[in-house]
Design a protein around this motif. Structure first.
Motif, PDB file in Angstrom:
ATOM      1  N   TYR A  61       0.821  -1.212   0.000  1.00 36.90           N
ATOM      2  CA  TYR A  61       0.000   0.000   0.000  1.00 36.90           C
ATOM      3  C   TYR A  61       0.853   1.260   0.000  1.00 36.90           C
ATOM      4  O   TYR A  61       0.492   2.259  -0.622  1.00 36.90           O
ATOM      5  CB  TYR A  61      -0.983  -0.016   1.168  1.00 36.90           C
ATOM      6  N   LEU A  82     -10.087   1.302  -8.527  1.00 35.86           N
ATOM      7  CA  LEU A  82      -9.613   0.229  -7.652  1.00 35.86           C
ATOM      8  C   LEU A  82     -10.465  -1.011  -7.905  1.00 35.86           C
ATOM      9  O   LEU A  82     -11.628  -1.071  -7.511  1.00 35.86           O
ATOM     10  CB  LEU A  82      -9.695   0.664  -6.188  1.00 35.86           C
ATOM     11  N   ILE A  85     -11.911  -3.668  -4.744  1.00 40.65           N
ATOM     12  CA  ILE A  85     -11.658  -2.635  -3.728  1.00 40.65           C
ATOM     13  C   ILE A  85     -11.722  -3.165  -2.295  1.00 40.65           C
ATOM     14  O   ILE A  85     -11.015  -2.670  -1.423  1.00 40.65           O
ATOM     15  CB  ILE A  85     -12.596  -1.421  -3.907  1.00 40.65           C
ATOM     16  N   GLU A  88     -10.485  -1.395   1.096  1.00 38.05           N
ATOM     17  CA  GLU A  88      -9.358  -0.504   0.814  1.00 38.05           C
ATOM     18  C   GLU A  88      -9.687   0.927   1.241  1.00 38.05           C
ATOM     19  O   GLU A  88     -10.802   1.402   1.031  1.00 38.05           O
ATOM     20  CB  GLU A  88      -9.034  -0.560  -0.679  1.00 38.05           C
ATOM     21  N   TYR A 105     -12.820   8.755  -8.278  1.00 34.88           N
ATOM     22  CA  TYR A 105     -12.442   7.464  -7.713  1.00 34.88           C
ATOM     23  C   TYR A 105     -13.560   6.469  -7.977  1.00 34.88           C
ATOM     24  O   TYR A 105     -14.730   6.785  -7.803  1.00 34.88           O
ATOM     25  CB  TYR A 105     -12.211   7.580  -6.206  1.00 34.88           C
ATOM     26  N   GLY A 107     -14.590   2.281  -7.246  1.00 30.98           N
ATOM     27  CA  GLY A 107     -14.298   1.022  -6.573  1.00 30.98           C
ATOM     28  C   GLY A 107     -15.196  -0.058  -7.127  1.00 30.98           C
ATOM     29  O   GLY A 107     -16.418   0.072  -7.102  1.00 30.98           O
ATOM     30  N   ILE A 152      -5.973  -0.007 -10.631  1.00 27.81           N
ATOM     31  CA  ILE A 152      -5.238  -0.654  -9.546  1.00 27.81           C
ATOM     32  C   ILE A 152      -5.903  -1.999  -9.261  1.00 27.81           C
ATOM     33  O   ILE A 152      -7.103  -2.053  -8.980  1.00 27.81           O
ATOM     34  CB  ILE A 152      -5.264   0.212  -8.258  1.00 27.81           C
ATOM     35  N   SER A 154      -5.008  -4.827  -6.691  1.00 24.39           N
ATOM     36  CA  SER A 154      -4.097  -5.129  -5.585  1.00 24.39           C
ATOM     37  C   SER A 154      -4.608  -6.302  -4.762  1.00 24.39           C
ATOM     38  O   SER A 154      -5.692  -6.228  -4.184  1.00 24.39           O
ATOM     39  CB  SER A 154      -3.959  -3.873  -4.713  1.00 24.39           C
TER      40      SER A 154
END
Length: 180
Positions: A61, A82, A85, A88, A105, A107, A152, A154
């Motif tokens: 992160y 994201l 998500i 997060e 943004y 998600g 992203i 992750s």
């Protein structure tokens, strides 16, 4: 803490890692929002996780935040997406450092995960949550792809087979303009 099935249930583990490192090594990585929501989510998480694992989450992160901030600085008007998500809290960490600016943004996660987010996180300016399977790509219809977009992913791919991931990456390439 809600019990989820399959991949959806993994959303709690990185949260605990961010909480652990924020408490033990705040000079390296500090996640204020993770600490605020700690009591809501960590009662059912095994506290026996290794320090190495928790540090690995925080390192991921820490580096992810630096990449997002650099992207925002280079592309003032942009999207941060994201995928997977979970719980997060990057939005909170990034907006504390950069402000909101003209960044949208997004998600994306499974419907049951998005319901948990909506239940425990307040609605945020310039953030859109989209319930669905990230591999199905319907979510892209809600994103303005004419502006620079940072995707992203992750802590998600390790739960899927290589062929599914490769096909997903090919679909991303078809649907998003690559910026260097």
């Amino acid at each position: 803490m809600e019990k989820l099935d399959g991949v959806a249930n993994t959303l709690y583990v990185p949260l605990y890692g961010r909480i652990y490192v924020s408490k033990k090594f705040p000079e390296y990585f500090y996640d204020e929002m993770a600490l605020k929501i700690e009591e809501k989510f960590t009662s059912g998480i095994s506290k026996g996780s290794f320090e190495y694992t928790n540090m690995a989450y925080a390192a991921r992160y820490y580096n992810m935040d630096k990449m997002i901030i650099k992207f925002i600085e280079e592309h003032k008007i942009s999207n941060i997406v994201l995928l997977g998500i979970g719980l997060e809290t990057a939005y909170d960490r990034i907006t504390q450092k950069c402000g909101l600016g003209e960044v949208n943004y997004y998600g994306i996660d499974l419907p049951e995960v998005i319901e948990i987010r909506k239940k425990y996180f307040t609605e945020r300016k310039q953030e859109t949550l989209i319930a669905g399977d990230m591999f199905e790509m319907e979510w892209k219809e809600q994103i303005d792809t004419s502006i620079p977009t940072l995707l992203i992913v992750s802590g998600v791919f390790q739960y899927f087979f290589e062929d599914k991931i490769i096909e997903f990456i090919k679909n991303l390439k078809k649907n998003f303009l690559m910026v260097s």
